[in-house]
Design an enzyme around this catalytic site. Structure first.
Site, short mmCIF file in Angstrom:
data_model
loop_
_atom_site.label_atom_id
_atom_site.label_comp_id
_atom_site.label_asym_id
_atom_site.label_seq_id
_atom_site.Cartn_x
_atom_site.Cartn_y
_atom_site.Cartn_z
N GLN A 47 0.83 -1.21 0.00
CA GLN A 47 0.00 0.00 0.00
C GLN A 47 0.86 1.26 0.00
O GLN A 47 1.96 1.27 0.58
CB GLN A 47 -0.92 0.07 1.24
CG GLN A 47 -2.18 -0.72 1.10
CD GLN A 47 -1.95 -2.20 1.36
OE1 GLN A 47 -1.14 -2.56 2.23
NE2 GLN A 47 -2.64 -3.04 0.62
N CYS A 76 -6.37 0.84 5.94
CA CYS A 76 -5.11 0.10 5.94
C CYS A 76 -4.51 0.22 7.34
O CYS A 76 -3.91 1.24 7.68
CB CYS A 76 -4.13 0.63 4.90
SG CYS A 76 -2.56 -0.27 4.91
N CYS A 224 -1.94 -8.14 7.28
CA CYS A 224 -3.05 -7.27 6.87
C CYS A 224 -3.79 -6.85 8.13
O CYS A 224 -4.47 -7.67 8.76
CB CYS A 224 -3.99 -7.99 5.90
SG CYS A 224 -5.33 -6.93 5.30
N1 LIG Z 1 -5.80 -4.31 0.32
C1 LIG Z 1 -6.76 -3.80 1.27
C2 LIG Z 1 -6.27 -2.54 1.94
C3 LIG Z 1 -5.06 -2.68 2.70
C4 LIG Z 1 -5.15 -3.55 3.89
C5 LIG Z 1 -3.87 -3.35 4.68
N2 LIG Z 1 -2.81 -4.21 4.29
C6 LIG Z 1 -4.14 -3.39 6.15
O1 LIG Z 1 -3.14 -3.52 6.87
O2 LIG Z 1 -5.28 -3.19 6.58
C7 LIG Z 1 -8.02 -3.37 0.56
O3 LIG Z 1 -7.96 -3.00 -0.62
O4 LIG Z 1 -9.06 -3.38 1.23
#
Ligand SMILES: N[C@@H](CCC[C@H](N)C(=O)O)C(=O)O
EC number: 5.1.1.7
Length: 292
Positions: A47, A76, A224
């Site tokens: 991200q 995120c 995540c």
């Molecule tokens: N890819 C996810 C957003 C990012 C999530 C992130 N890695 C986290 O730590 O929450 C999406 O598009 O929802």
């Protein structure tokens, strides 16, 4: 505008993050720049967290979140911790309020260096996750992969913590499932009109979960944060665990507390790797002298 802005390559438990300082500018990091940066050997990220000015009373900054495919995300968790660490280091302040597409988030850096983010409140209504079909019981929806009479993954819990998540409950080691194969099929399943983050979760006891995630717009990641929040909330909601748990993601543990206020608090580390400058329109970048 063509000019370069500062960035920091960071990570949150191995979730690769690029924090870009867009304060003082009126434009935004482009999807093209994100895709270009993502392909770099040193700037490869999951991200981008772009920090923007905001004129909202009581809010410090607006955060614009881009995935490595150039899509935007509402939340995120790991990236927000990286932003807090970067701003705390710059300003000496310890707590911040951010505007994101998921809403207003507050966060603070503790004396031990760990960072807590209030990720907001969970959303369980099918049409707000969103799902393309009406499901009134989102603790387990009709979705599966593998042989019809013996599915590999089935009956996920679904919810939103600003971004959509599906949590598949498994009995075996989370590494024994071919998430690389099933992840993209499920991420792009028509039941998810905005796609979804796909996780497999194993409950170890009423305070501990193992979790792996195929992230929307990214793929497999080492952590995540929003998925850890989603898994913790769905586990508590289905009486699998308490409301305060440790979620073991591949990069390490995250501590999640689904409070009586209904707010979900995620606590974990952040790590700075190197800094540089980047063109937010093209993705052209160079490392600072020290990092070169
Ligand atoms: N890819 C996810 C957003 C990012 C999530 C992130 N890695 C986290 O730590 O929450 C999406 O598009 O929802």
């Amino acid at each position: 505008m063509g000019s370069m802005v500062p960035f920091a390559k960071m990570n949150g438990l191995g979730n690769d993050i690029v924090v870009i300082d867009m304060r003082g500018r009126t434009d935004a990091v482009t999807a093209e720049a994100a895709i270009a940066l993502a392909s770099g050997d040193r700037t490869g990220f999951d991200q981008i967290m772009a920090i923007h000015d905001t004129d909202i009373d009581g809010v410090d900054y607006r955060i614009d979140i881009l995935n490595r495919d150039g899509s935007r995300s509402q939340a995120c968790g790991n990236g927000t911790r990286c932003v807090v660490q970067a701003l705390a280091s710059e300003t000496g302040r310890k707590s911040f309020t951010f505007k994101t597409l998921a809403g207003i988030l507050t966060a603070e850096e503790h004396e031990d260096g760990l960072i807590s983010v209030d990720m907001g409140v969970p959303e369980f209504r099918w049409d707000r996750i969103p799902l393309a079909e009406e499901f009134y019981d989102t603790t387990r929806i009709e979705l599966q992969v593998g042989p019809i009479d013996d599915p590999v993954l089935h009956s996920p819990s679904v919810m939103s913590i600003g971004n959509p998540h599906a949590i598949f409950w498994v009995k075996e080691d989370v590494w024994s499932y071919d998430l690389e194969r099933f992840g993209p099929l499920l991420e792009n399943h028509p039941i998810f009109p905005e796609r979804a983050n796909i996780s497999i979760a194993r409950v170890l006891n009423d305070q501990t979960l193992d979790l792996r995630t195929w992230e929307r717009g990214v793929g497999l990641t080492r952590a995540c944060g929003s998925a850890a929040c989603a898994a913790a909330v769905c586990a508590a909601r289905t009486d699998r665990t308490r409301r305060r748990v440790t979620v073991n993601v591949p990069g390490g543990p995250l501590h999640i507390d689904w409070r009586a206020s209904n707010h979900v608090i995620m606590t974990g580390p952040a790590e700075w790797e190197f800094s540089g400058t980047v063109d937010p329109l093209t993705g052209d970048w160079k490392a600072d002298e020290a990092a070169a």
